[in-house]
Structures are given as C-alpha cells and as structure tokens.
Write a protein that holds these residues in place. Structure first.
Motif, PDB file in Angstrom:
ATOM      1  N   HIS A 133     -10.167  -8.800   3.233  1.00 49.78           N
ATOM      2  CA  HIS A 133     -10.920  -8.781   4.484  1.00 49.78           C
ATOM      3  C   HIS A 133     -10.142  -8.062   5.578  1.00 49.78           C
ATOM      4  CE1 HIS A 133     -14.337 -11.001   3.156  1.00 49.78           C
ATOM      5  NE2 HIS A 133     -13.588 -11.968   2.685  1.00 49.78           N
ATOM      6  N   GLY A 134      -8.855  -8.331   5.655  1.00 56.72           N
ATOM      7  CA  GLY A 134      -8.038  -7.702   6.696  1.00 56.72           C
ATOM      8  C   GLY A 134      -8.070  -6.189   6.559  1.00 56.72           C
ATOM      9  N   GLU A 135      -8.025  -5.734   5.301  1.00 58.16           N
ATOM     10  CA  GLU A 135      -7.973  -4.309   5.010  1.00 58.16           C
ATOM     11  C   GLU A 135      -9.351  -3.657   5.163  1.00 58.16           C
ATOM     12  OE1 GLU A 135      -7.206  -3.007   0.864  1.00 58.16           O
ATOM     13  OE2 GLU A 135      -5.185  -3.659   1.315  1.00 58.16           O
ATOM     14  N   THR A 136     -10.354  -4.321   4.599  1.00 57.77           N
ATOM     15  CA  THR A 136     -11.638  -3.654   4.412  1.00 57.77           C
ATOM     16  C   THR A 136     -12.612  -3.828   5.569  1.00 57.77           C
ATOM     17  OG1 THR A 136     -11.305  -4.349   2.157  1.00 57.77           O
ATOM     18  CG2 THR A 136     -13.324  -3.221   2.608  1.00 57.77           C
ATOM     19  N   ASP A 137     -12.563  -4.980   6.247  1.00 58.47           N
ATOM     20  CA  ASP A 137     -13.548  -5.216   7.296  1.00 58.47           C
ATOM     21  C   ASP A 137     -13.572  -4.099   8.355  1.00 58.47           C
ATOM     22  OD1 ASP A 137     -14.240  -7.407   5.858  1.00 58.47           O
ATOM     23  OD2 ASP A 137     -13.548  -8.907   7.293  1.00 58.47           O
ATOM     24  N   PRO A 138     -12.405  -3.602   8.813  1.00 54.80           N
ATOM     25  CA  PRO A 138     -12.453  -2.514   9.798  1.00 54.80           C
ATOM     26  C   PRO A 138     -13.107  -1.239   9.241  1.00 54.80           C
ATOM     27  CG  PRO A 138     -10.240  -3.452   9.676  1.00 54.80           C
ATOM     28  CD  PRO A 138     -11.025  -4.067   8.565  1.00 54.80           C
ATOM     29  N   ILE A 139     -12.913  -1.014   7.934  1.00 58.95           N
ATOM     30  CA  ILE A 139     -13.493   0.193   7.320  1.00 58.95           C
ATOM     31  C   ILE A 139     -15.008   0.046   7.213  1.00 58.95           C
ATOM     32  CG2 ILE A 139     -13.504   1.552   5.171  1.00 58.95           C
ATOM     33  CD1 ILE A 139     -10.559   1.246   5.228  1.00 58.95           C
TER      34      ILE A 139
ATOM     35  N   LEU B 269       0.836  -1.201   0.000  1.00 57.74           N
ATOM     36  CA  LEU B 269       0.000   0.000   0.000  1.00 57.74           C
ATOM     37  C   LEU B 269       0.872   1.254   0.000  1.00 57.74           C
ATOM     38  CD1 LEU B 269      -2.856  -0.741   2.569  1.00 57.74           C
ATOM     39  CD2 LEU B 269      -2.966  -0.808   0.083  1.00 57.74           C
ATOM     40  N   VAL B 270       0.422   2.258  -0.730  1.00 58.41           N
ATOM     41  CA  VAL B 270       1.097   3.550  -0.736  1.00 58.41           C
ATOM     42  C   VAL B 270       0.896   4.195   0.651  1.00 58.41           C
ATOM     43  CG1 VAL B 270       0.993   5.852  -1.805  1.00 58.41           C
ATOM     44  CG2 VAL B 270       0.814   3.799  -3.217  1.00 58.41           C
ATOM     45  N   ASP B 271       1.890   4.952   1.076  1.00 55.82           N
ATOM     46  CA  ASP B 271       1.858   5.598   2.395  1.00 55.82           C
ATOM     47  C   ASP B 271       0.559   6.396   2.617  1.00 55.82           C
ATOM     48  OD1 ASP B 271       3.575   6.783   4.720  1.00 55.82           O
ATOM     49  OD2 ASP B 271       2.690   8.511   3.679  1.00 55.82           O
ATOM     50  N   ASP B 272       0.000   6.255   3.820  1.00 52.77           N
ATOM     51  CA  ASP B 272      -1.279   6.903   4.131  1.00 52.77           C
ATOM     52  C   ASP B 272      -1.252   8.416   3.894  1.00 52.77           C
ATOM     53  OD1 ASP B 272      -2.381   4.499   4.872  1.00 52.77           O
ATOM     54  OD2 ASP B 272      -2.114   4.811   7.037  1.00 52.77           O
ATOM     55  N   GLY B 273      -0.155   9.063   4.310  1.00 51.32           N
ATOM     56  CA  GLY B 273      -0.057  10.519   4.158  1.00 51.32           C
ATOM     57  C   GLY B 273      -0.053  10.925   2.689  1.00 51.32           C
ATOM     58  N   ILE B 274       0.651  10.130   1.874  1.00 52.56           N
ATOM     59  CA  ILE B 274       0.762  10.478   0.442  1.00 52.56           C
ATOM     60  C   ILE B 274      -0.575  10.278  -0.267  1.00 52.56           C
ATOM     61  CG2 ILE B 274       1.834   9.776  -1.747  1.00 52.56           C
ATOM     62  CD1 ILE B 274       4.383   9.203  -0.169  1.00 52.56           C
ATOM     63  N   ILE B 275      -1.185   9.107  -0.060  1.00 53.14           N
ATOM     64  CA  ILE B 275      -2.444   8.842  -0.788  1.00 53.14           C
ATOM     65  C   ILE B 275      -3.543   9.796  -0.322  1.00 53.14           C
ATOM     66  CG2 ILE B 275      -3.191   6.929   0.737  1.00 53.14           C
ATOM     67  CD1 ILE B 275      -3.864   7.147  -3.022  1.00 53.14           C
ATOM     68  N   SER B 276      -3.556  10.124   0.973  1.00 50.40           N
ATOM     69  CA  SER B 276      -4.641  10.987   1.438  1.00 50.40           C
ATOM     70  C   SER B 276      -4.486  12.391   0.848  1.00 50.40           C
ATOM     71  CB  SER B 276      -4.715  11.028   2.966  1.00 50.40           C
ATOM     72  OG  SER B 276      -3.498  11.434   3.491  1.00 50.40           O
ATOM     73  N   GLN B 277      -3.239  12.816   0.660  1.00 53.24           N
ATOM     74  CA  GLN B 277      -3.042  14.134   0.036  1.00 53.24           C
ATOM     75  C   GLN B 277      -3.444  14.119  -1.449  1.00 53.24           C
ATOM     76  OE1 GLN B 277       0.746  15.902   0.685  1.00 53.24           O
ATOM     77  NE2 GLN B 277       0.166  17.780  -0.389  1.00 53.24           N
ATOM     78  N   ILE B 278      -3.092  13.023  -2.120  1.00 57.02           N
ATOM     79  CA  ILE B 278      -3.471  12.890  -3.536  1.00 57.02           C
ATOM     80  C   ILE B 278      -5.002  12.940  -3.665  1.00 57.02           C
ATOM     81  CG2 ILE B 278      -3.572  11.230  -5.460  1.00 57.02           C
ATOM     82  CD1 ILE B 278      -0.728  10.293  -4.628  1.00 57.02           C
ATOM     83  N   VAL B 279      -5.690  12.221  -2.786  1.00 54.37           N
ATOM     84  CA  VAL B 279      -7.160  12.179  -2.840  1.00 54.37           C
ATOM     85  C   VAL B 279      -7.748  13.556  -2.513  1.00 54.37           C
ATOM     86  CG1 VAL B 279      -9.211  11.204  -1.710  1.00 54.37           C
ATOM     87  CG2 VAL B 279      -7.352   9.699  -2.398  1.00 54.37           C
ATOM     88  N   GLN B 280      -7.197  14.187  -1.493  1.00 49.40           N
ATOM     89  CA  GLN B 280      -7.707  15.513  -1.099  1.00 49.40           C
ATOM     90  C   GLN B 280      -7.594  16.505  -2.267  1.00 49.40           C
ATOM     91  OE1 GLN B 280      -5.839  17.084   2.405  1.00 49.40           O
ATOM     92  NE2 GLN B 280      -7.390  18.671   2.648  1.00 49.40           N
ATOM     93  N   GLU B 281      -6.441  16.474  -2.946  1.00 43.03           N
ATOM     94  CA  GLU B 281      -6.243  17.391  -4.075  1.00 43.03           C
ATOM     95  C   GLU B 281      -7.194  17.056  -5.227  1.00 43.03           C
ATOM     96  OE1 GLU B 281      -2.057  17.292  -4.948  1.00 43.03           O
ATOM     97  OE2 GLU B 281      -1.578  18.231  -3.012  1.00 43.03           O
TER      98      GLU B 281
ATOM     99  N   CYS C 109      -6.196  11.040   8.247  1.00 38.71           N
ATOM    100  CA  CYS C 109      -5.383  11.980   7.445  1.00 38.71           C
ATOM    101  C   CYS C 109      -6.290  12.869   6.597  1.00 38.71           C
ATOM    102  CB  CYS C 109      -4.444  11.229   6.519  1.00 38.71           C
ATOM    103  SG  CYS C 109      -3.183  10.272   7.348  1.00 38.71           S
ATOM    104  N   PHE C 110      -7.245  12.258   5.925  1.00 39.41           N
ATOM    105  CA  PHE C 110      -8.212  13.033   5.145  1.00 39.41           C
ATOM    106  C   PHE C 110      -9.522  12.258   5.050  1.00 39.41           C
ATOM    107  CE2 PHE C 110     -10.316  13.831   1.010  1.00 39.41           C
ATOM    108  CZ  PHE C 110     -10.765  15.110   1.301  1.00 39.41           C
TER     109      PHE C 110
ATOM    110  N   TYR D 256     -10.489   4.255  -1.700  1.00 40.49           N
ATOM    111  CA  TYR D 256     -10.033   5.063  -0.569  1.00 40.49           C
ATOM    112  C   TYR D 256     -11.196   5.286   0.381  1.00 40.49           C
ATOM    113  CZ  TYR D 256      -8.059   8.947   2.123  1.00 40.49           C
ATOM    114  OH  TYR D 256      -7.595   9.740   3.138  1.00 40.49           O
ATOM    115  N   PRO D 257     -11.050   5.115   1.672  1.00 39.57           N
ATOM    116  CA  PRO D 257      -9.832   4.756   2.393  1.00 39.57           C
ATOM    117  C   PRO D 257      -9.598   3.248   2.392  1.00 39.57           C
ATOM    118  CG  PRO D 257     -11.634   5.044   3.927  1.00 39.57           C
ATOM    119  CD  PRO D 257     -12.192   5.348   2.575  1.00 39.57           C
ATOM    120  N   ARG D 258      -8.334   2.890   2.553  1.00 40.02           N
ATOM    121  CA  ARG D 258      -7.975   1.474   2.660  1.00 40.02           C
ATOM    122  C   ARG D 258      -7.479   1.136   4.053  1.00 40.02           C
ATOM    123  NH1 ARG D 258      -7.171   0.215  -3.169  1.00 40.02           N
ATOM    124  NH2 ARG D 258      -6.881  -2.019  -3.309  1.00 40.02           N
ATOM    125  N   THR D 259      -7.226   2.165   4.851  1.00 43.46           N
ATOM    126  CA  THR D 259      -6.879   1.944   6.261  1.00 43.46           C
ATOM    127  C   THR D 259      -7.656   2.978   7.079  1.00 43.46           C
ATOM    128  OG1 THR D 259      -5.082   3.553   6.310  1.00 43.46           O
ATOM    129  CG2 THR D 259      -4.495   1.320   5.633  1.00 43.46           C
TER     130      THR D 259
END
Ligand code: AMP
Length: 182
Positions: free
Chosen positions: A140-146, A60-72, A97-98, A88-91
């Motif tokens: 499942h590991g990634e998405t179930d918490p979301i 996965l791409v770093d949370d800070g980087i992807i959240s900034q890309i999405v925000q923009e 972050c955003f 998005y989000p994946r975590t």
C-alpha cells in the motif's frame, strides 16, 4: 491497435496469471521487472551481484537503474505493438526517470483480508501472518501513490479481483472493450 497496459495488484491477486492470459489474447509480451531483475541477479558481474544483494534484502533497486533497464527493454521490437507491464513503476520518481506512456492502467482490487487468506493457503515458509501483513503494508505504501497518480490522469480502471481466473480475465477484457469503443 497498440496497447501499453499496466497491471497493478497485491500479492495473491493473481496478477501474473491474469497478465499472461491477457498477453496471450492480445499477442503482446508481459514485461515483469521482478523476472528481469531475478535473471540479471544470476549473472556474475558487478551489476548482477549488486542486484542479487538488493533482492535478497527485499529492498527496491535504484530508480535510475530500473528505469533504464525498462526503457531499454521496451525499445525492443517485440514491444512495438504494445506490452503488459508488471512491476514498474514502483515509485513516483521512476515515472519521472522514464515514463512508459501507458494507455491504460488496470488495478486488481482485493481486500487485505482476502489477499492474506490466499497467501496463507499457499503454505510457503515465508508466508507467515506477520510477513504477509508486512508485505501488504509495504504494497500500500508503495502502490497507493501510483494508483492515485494514474487515477488523476484518468487512466485507471479498477477491477474486482474476487472470483475465478476466468471471471477476472473477463472483467479485464471488458475494460479493454470499453476503452476501444471510446
Ligand atoms: P516482484 O517480483 O515484482 O515482487 O519483484 C521482485 C523484486 O524486484 C522486488 O522486491 C524489488 O526488489 C525488485 N523490483 C521489481 N520491480 C522493481 C521496480 N520497479 N523498482 C525497484 N525494484 C524493483
């Protein structure tokens, strides 16, 4: 009416087909982080090279980087009237972050057995039974918490992902109709 919709579903659920159909119907954009990152990975810059490496390793791409890309991306005028988010989000940390402030989260439900059967039918080289099982476990590991997070916020609608493309699209539109009547 502005619709900020998150579509979640396992590989094989037809999520991107459903996202495009819904986007066409609502006349809004699909924002797919996988597509954005694959585009960025083509550019011959430090960021492009770093993203390319992460994608090829299946990380996965770093949370800070992807959240900034999405925000923009969401700040652009074509998202002013809403958007359908895919990827998005994946975590949970990405939400801190955003937070895209979704109005509605739709989850396409498909059993692991059915998702596996559909992926095997694609006959792709990387779709071995072992790789498929591994990806579903990761999903499942990634998405179930979301999914749990949005369920607790009362934003989640779960939809049966079995059926024809048209049937599933119809179910999604019924969820939207129900929400707009509230
Ligand atoms: P997808 O097309 O959604 O399967 O995404 C392809 C790849 O892009 C994933 O395997 C991740 O490496 C990366 N990616 C997509 N969305 C995100 C995200 N929200 N956070 C981190 N990495 C992501």
């Amino acid at each position: 009416m502005k619709e900020r919709i998150l579509l979640i579903g396992p590989q094989g659920s037809g999520k991107s087909t459903q996202a495009s159909l819904l986007a066409e119907f609502l006349r809004i954009q699909v924002i797919s982080t996988g597509d954005i990152l694959r585009d960025l990975s083509q550019s011959d810059t430090e960021q492009g090279r770093s993203i390319k490496k992460i994608l090829s390793e299946g990380n996965l791409v770093d949370d800070g980087i992807i959240s900034q890309i999405v925000q923009e991306r969401l700040a652009k005028p074509d998202c002013e009237n809403g958007f359908i988010m895919d990827g998005y989000p994946r975590t949970l940390n990405q939400i801190s972050c955003f937070d895209p402030q979704f109005d509605l989260v739709i989850c396409l439900k498909l059993s692991d057995e059915e998702a596996g059967r559909r992926l095997l039918r694609r006959n792709r080289a990387d779709d071995t039974p072992e790789a498929i099982a591994q990806r579903l476990q990761l999903y499942h590991g990634e998405t179930d918490p979301i999914i749990d997070y949005y369920r607790q916020k009362g934003l989640l609608s779960e939809i049966d992902g079995l059926g024809t493309i048209e049937q599933v699209q119809q179910r999604i539109r019924e969820v939207l109709d129900g929400k707009n009547q509230k």
